[in-house]
Design a protein around this motif. Sequence first.
Motif, mmCIF file in Angstrom:
data_model
loop_
_atom_site.group_PDB
_atom_site.id
_atom_site.type_symbol
_atom_site.label_atom_id
_atom_site.label_comp_id
_atom_site.label_asym_id
_atom_site.label_seq_id
_atom_site.Cartn_x
_atom_site.Cartn_y
_atom_site.Cartn_z
ATOM 1 N N TYR A 234 0.831 -1.208 0.000
ATOM 2 C CA TYR A 234 0.000 0.000 0.000
ATOM 3 C C TYR A 234 0.869 1.263 0.000
ATOM 4 C CZ TYR A 234 -3.373 3.525 1.455
ATOM 5 O OH TYR A 234 -4.143 4.669 1.522
ATOM 6 N N ILE A 235 1.910 1.275 0.830
ATOM 7 C CA ILE A 235 2.802 2.442 0.903
ATOM 8 C C ILE A 235 3.470 2.676 -0.447
ATOM 9 C CG2 ILE A 235 4.936 3.327 1.932
ATOM 10 C CD1 ILE A 235 4.064 1.854 4.534
ATOM 11 N N ASN A 236 3.954 1.604 -1.068
ATOM 12 C CA ASN A 236 4.616 1.741 -2.372
ATOM 13 C C ASN A 236 3.678 2.296 -3.435
ATOM 14 O OD1 ASN A 236 7.314 0.874 -1.891
ATOM 15 N ND2 ASN A 236 6.624 -1.246 -1.800
ATOM 16 N N GLU A 237 2.400 1.918 -3.346
ATOM 17 C CA GLU A 237 1.451 2.311 -4.378
ATOM 18 C C GLU A 237 0.805 3.673 -4.128
ATOM 19 O OE1 GLU A 237 -1.346 -0.872 -4.430
ATOM 20 O OE2 GLU A 237 0.130 -2.359 -5.090
ATOM 21 N N ASN A 238 0.793 4.130 -2.866
ATOM 22 C CA ASN A 238 0.007 5.318 -2.544
ATOM 23 C C ASN A 238 0.784 6.458 -1.886
ATOM 24 O OD1 ASN A 238 -3.001 4.438 -3.031
ATOM 25 N ND2 ASN A 238 -2.003 2.709 -2.022
ATOM 26 N N MET A 239 2.041 6.247 -1.571
ATOM 27 C CA MET A 239 2.827 7.294 -0.920
ATOM 28 C C MET A 239 4.153 7.477 -1.646
ATOM 29 S SD MET A 239 2.279 6.437 3.145
ATOM 30 C CE MET A 239 0.683 5.901 3.776
ATOM 31 N N PRO A 240 4.749 8.671 -1.554
ATOM 32 C CA PRO A 240 6.026 8.926 -2.224
ATOM 33 C C PRO A 240 7.201 8.372 -1.415
ATOM 34 C CG PRO A 240 5.327 10.892 -1.085
ATOM 35 C CD PRO A 240 4.226 9.891 -0.898
ATOM 36 N N LEU A 241 7.109 7.082 -1.082
ATOM 37 C CA LEU A 241 8.094 6.430 -0.235
ATOM 38 C C LEU A 241 8.443 5.065 -0.808
ATOM 39 C CD1 LEU A 241 6.384 7.063 3.238
ATOM 40 C CD2 LEU A 241 8.330 8.333 2.323
ATOM 41 N N GLU A 242 9.579 4.549 -0.367
ATOM 42 C CA GLU A 242 9.951 3.170 -0.689
ATOM 43 C C GLU A 242 9.667 2.311 0.528
ATOM 44 O OE1 GLU A 242 13.930 0.429 -1.641
ATOM 45 O OE2 GLU A 242 14.102 2.620 -1.537
ATOM 46 N N ALA A 243 8.957 1.206 0.333
ATOM 47 C CA ALA A 243 8.629 0.308 1.434
ATOM 48 C C ALA A 243 9.004 -1.115 1.072
ATOM 49 C CB ALA A 243 7.157 0.386 1.786
ATOM 50 N N LYS A 244 9.437 -1.875 2.083
ATOM 51 C CA LYS A 244 9.859 -3.260 1.863
ATOM 52 C C LYS A 244 9.428 -4.118 3.046
ATOM 53 C CE LYS A 244 14.060 -6.006 0.997
ATOM 54 N NZ LYS A 244 15.541 -5.907 0.830
ATOM 55 N N PHE A 245 8.753 -5.213 2.770
ATOM 56 C CA PHE A 245 8.379 -6.170 3.809
ATOM 57 C C PHE A 245 9.534 -7.137 4.038
ATOM 58 C CE2 PHE A 245 6.682 -10.519 4.608
ATOM 59 C CZ PHE A 245 6.273 -10.322 5.917
ATOM 60 N N ILE A 246 9.904 -7.324 5.294
ATOM 61 C CA ILE A 246 10.958 -8.278 5.649
ATOM 62 C C ILE A 246 10.354 -9.319 6.593
ATOM 63 C CG2 ILE A 246 13.132 -8.610 6.887
ATOM 64 C CD1 ILE A 246 14.080 -5.962 5.788
ATOM 65 N N ASP A 247 10.449 -10.568 6.182
ATOM 66 C CA ASP A 247 9.884 -11.669 6.964
ATOM 67 C C ASP A 247 10.992 -12.308 7.797
ATOM 68 O OD1 ASP A 247 8.136 -13.535 7.933
ATOM 69 O OD2 ASP A 247 8.196 -14.816 6.145
ATOM 70 N N ILE A 248 10.940 -12.093 9.105
ATOM 71 C CA ILE A 248 11.865 -12.733 10.036
ATOM 72 C C ILE A 248 11.224 -14.052 10.450
ATOM 73 C CG2 ILE A 248 13.091 -12.556 12.226
ATOM 74 C CD1 ILE A 248 13.995 -10.474 10.182
ATOM 75 N N ASP A 249 11.793 -15.147 9.999
ATOM 76 C CA ASP A 249 11.166 -16.455 10.189
ATOM 77 C C ASP A 249 10.916 -16.751 11.663
ATOM 78 O OD1 ASP A 249 10.280 -19.037 9.154
ATOM 79 O OD2 ASP A 249 12.000 -19.840 10.253
ATOM 80 N N ASN A 250 9.754 -17.321 11.923
ATOM 81 C CA ASN A 250 9.368 -17.703 13.287
ATOM 82 C C ASN A 250 8.511 -18.956 13.173
ATOM 83 O OD1 ASN A 250 8.267 -17.975 15.856
ATOM 84 N ND2 ASN A 250 8.005 -15.786 16.158
ATOM 85 N N PRO A 251 8.938 -20.092 13.746
ATOM 86 C CA PRO A 251 8.175 -21.338 13.595
ATOM 87 C C PRO A 251 6.924 -21.388 14.459
ATOM 88 C CG PRO A 251 10.043 -21.696 15.045
ATOM 89 C CD PRO A 251 10.193 -20.296 14.520
ATOM 90 N N VAL A 252 6.727 -20.423 15.355
ATOM 91 C CA VAL A 252 5.582 -20.452 16.263
ATOM 92 C C VAL A 252 4.373 -19.749 15.656
ATOM 93 C CG1 VAL A 252 4.731 -19.706 18.520
ATOM 94 C CG2 VAL A 252 7.064 -20.567 18.284
#
Length: 252
Positions: A234-252
């Motif tokens: 949403y941020i990438n598509e609607n705001m003048p910003l760069e956004a990146k999702f980072i998935d920190i693995d968690n088995p729980v």
Amino acid sequence: MLTNDFEKQLNQLLKPEQIKDFCPNGLQVEGKNEIKKVITGVTATQALIEKAIEEKADAIVVHHGYFWKNESYVIRGMKYQRIKALIDNGINLFAYHLPLDIHPVLGNNAQLAKLLGIEVTGPLEQGNPLSVAIVGQLSTASSGGAFAQHITTQLSRECLHIAPPSNKPIKTVAWCTGGGQGYIEQAAELGIDAFITGEASEQTTHVAKEMDIHFFAAGHHATERYGAKAIADYINENMPLEAKFIDIDNPV
């Protein structure tokens, strides 16, 4: 974008004032006055903060932040190290807990439904449009085993399936991402075929078997990573910003 303007846009999007929560929503730790790059993730762990530092991010947006109800007020140890890293690097920390669960498009519940192919039909808590548990239906009835495999495949995590003695086919589904196992009885009382959440408690097995409802626990983290990812999109598509999702693995 100024930090205050970014927070205003997030608040307008997620509307935290609509729901009572267990933590403050919005800006939790103030950093730089201007934001150019944003990292999103499930939980504001040390590992996510370090990734944000590597990415030279100015802000982090998470589902699980800090300052929970009944949490110690003391800033020491793990909490100190996390907050110190944010302040030392000028990184703003934004957190949205229940508001990110219930958003009808970007929320964890909505995103999980989209991923699993469930059509949302309404709230589990009847009469409450802000219910954190949702009801829906499958386009085609599924066996419990097939649906468990579908969840496992889509979330890339082994799903726990507790089948009731009837092992009835599944057409109607209720769900609450994260630690929502307490809603299973309410779902069963409404005659719903299956309930999905992230975690299981000891008594959940007994409820599923005695109240004739399929139960699926697919991981707290695994069921709640899609809201944070949707926020980055949403941020990438609607705001003048760069956004990146980072998935920190968690088995729980």
